[in-house]
Design a protein around this motif. Structure first.
Motif, PDB file in Angstrom:
ATOM      1  N   GLY A 110      20.135 -37.533  17.380  1.00 49.03           N
ATOM      2  CA  GLY A 110      19.835 -37.815  15.986  1.00 49.03           C
ATOM      3  C   GLY A 110      19.710 -39.301  15.731  1.00 49.03           C
ATOM      4  N   VAL A 111      19.358 -40.059  16.789  1.00 49.84           N
ATOM      5  CA  VAL A 111      19.210 -41.503  16.679  1.00 49.84           C
ATOM      6  C   VAL A 111      17.824 -41.795  16.146  1.00 49.84           C
ATOM      7  CG1 VAL A 111      19.108 -43.667  17.982  1.00 49.84           C
ATOM      8  CG2 VAL A 111      20.768 -41.916  18.598  1.00 49.84           C
ATOM      9  N   VAL A 112      17.740 -42.617  15.100  1.00 49.52           N
ATOM     10  CA  VAL A 112      16.462 -43.048  14.571  1.00 49.52           C
ATOM     11  C   VAL A 112      16.215 -44.449  15.100  1.00 49.52           C
ATOM     12  CG1 VAL A 112      15.128 -43.561  12.505  1.00 49.52           C
ATOM     13  CG2 VAL A 112      16.742 -41.666  12.497  1.00 49.52           C
ATOM     14  N   THR A 113      15.147 -44.617  15.865  1.00 49.81           N
ATOM     15  CA  THR A 113      14.839 -45.922  16.426  1.00 49.81           C
ATOM     16  C   THR A 113      13.716 -46.579  15.652  1.00 49.81           C
ATOM     17  OG1 THR A 113      13.340 -44.931  18.009  1.00 49.81           O
ATOM     18  CG2 THR A 113      15.592 -45.275  18.742  1.00 49.81           C
ATOM     19  N   GLU A 170      26.332 -47.413  24.984  1.00 50.59           N
ATOM     20  CA  GLU A 170      25.769 -48.768  25.029  1.00 50.59           C
ATOM     21  C   GLU A 170      24.261 -48.720  25.213  1.00 50.59           C
ATOM     22  OE1 GLU A 170      27.760 -50.889  28.148  1.00 50.59           O
ATOM     23  OE2 GLU A 170      29.726 -50.609  27.241  1.00 50.59           O
ATOM     24  N   LEU A 171      23.800 -47.848  26.106  1.00 47.45           N
ATOM     25  CA  LEU A 171      22.365 -47.720  26.344  1.00 47.45           C
ATOM     26  C   LEU A 171      21.636 -47.275  25.079  1.00 47.45           C
ATOM     27  CD1 LEU A 171      22.505 -45.899  29.804  1.00 47.45           C
ATOM     28  CD2 LEU A 171      21.997 -48.310  29.391  1.00 47.45           C
ATOM     29  N   LEU A 211      15.849 -51.428  30.829  1.00 44.31           N
ATOM     30  CA  LEU A 211      16.401 -50.362  29.994  1.00 44.31           C
ATOM     31  C   LEU A 211      15.359 -49.272  29.769  1.00 44.31           C
ATOM     32  CD1 LEU A 211      18.577 -49.120  28.161  1.00 44.31           C
ATOM     33  CD2 LEU A 211      17.754 -50.620  26.328  1.00 44.31           C
ATOM     34  N   THR A 212      14.154 -49.670  29.391  1.00 47.64           N
ATOM     35  CA  THR A 212      13.096 -48.693  29.139  1.00 47.64           C
ATOM     36  C   THR A 212      12.754 -47.924  30.406  1.00 47.64           C
ATOM     37  OG1 THR A 212      12.205 -50.079  27.370  1.00 47.64           O
ATOM     38  CG2 THR A 212      10.740 -48.395  28.261  1.00 47.64           C
ATOM     39  N   GLY A 250      16.685 -52.023  19.123  1.00 46.74           N
ATOM     40  CA  GLY A 250      15.460 -52.739  19.440  1.00 46.74           C
ATOM     41  C   GLY A 250      15.597 -53.671  20.629  1.00 46.74           C
ATOM     42  N   ARG A 251      16.794 -53.775  21.210  1.00 54.37           N
ATOM     43  CA  ARG A 251      16.994 -54.622  22.401  1.00 54.37           C
ATOM     44  C   ARG A 251      16.521 -53.840  23.623  1.00 54.37           C
ATOM     45  NH1 ARG A 251      22.042 -55.411  19.737  1.00 54.37           N
ATOM     46  NH2 ARG A 251      22.968 -53.918  21.161  1.00 54.37           N
TER      47      ARG A 251
END
Length: 118
Positions: free
Chosen positions: A98-101, A39-40, A53-54, A47-48
């Motif tokens: 491997g997450v592209v933000t 979820e995080l 969170l940050t 983009g939320r």
């Protein structure tokens, strides 16, 4: 820096921090933010990105090499600015999963075993 362990560098001014997004960091983030790792990461990837969170991900990423309180992580974020912090977290998540933000122009997820010409 060991990108296979989800490591990234956060630099600003005269300070440089090594962020580590490994199992321990994600367990810490889950506890601090009350949500599962998927979820995080999904929220961050979409983009939320609220400040909690940050800051929570920054704090968790700092613990392996720069142990601090979550408030101190917020101070680091205030000192360095949101953009460098978000960029470093994005790089660490990319290395870990491997997450592209958003904002990572030219970033590509890792190739899977089926990729290629034959």
């Amino acid at each position: 820096m060991n990108r296979l362990r989800g490591e990234a560098t956060l630099a600003g001014g005269t300070s440089t921090y090594a962020l580590v997004f490994d199992v321990n960091a994600f367990c810490l983030a889950e506890g601090a933010l009350g949500r599962a790792t998927d979820e995080l990461v999904d929220d961050y990837d979409s983009g939320r990105r609220d400040l909690r969170l940050t800051r929570g991900l920054l704090w968790a990423g700092l613990q392996a090499k720069h142990a601090c309180t979550i408030s101190e992580a917020g101070d680091i974020m205030s000192d360095l600015g949101a953009t460098p912090v978000q960029d470093a977290i994005s790089a660490g998540l990319m290395a870990a999963f491997g997450v592209v933000t958003e904002g990572e122009d030219g970033a590509h997820p890792p190739k899977t075993a089926g990729d290629g010409t034959g």
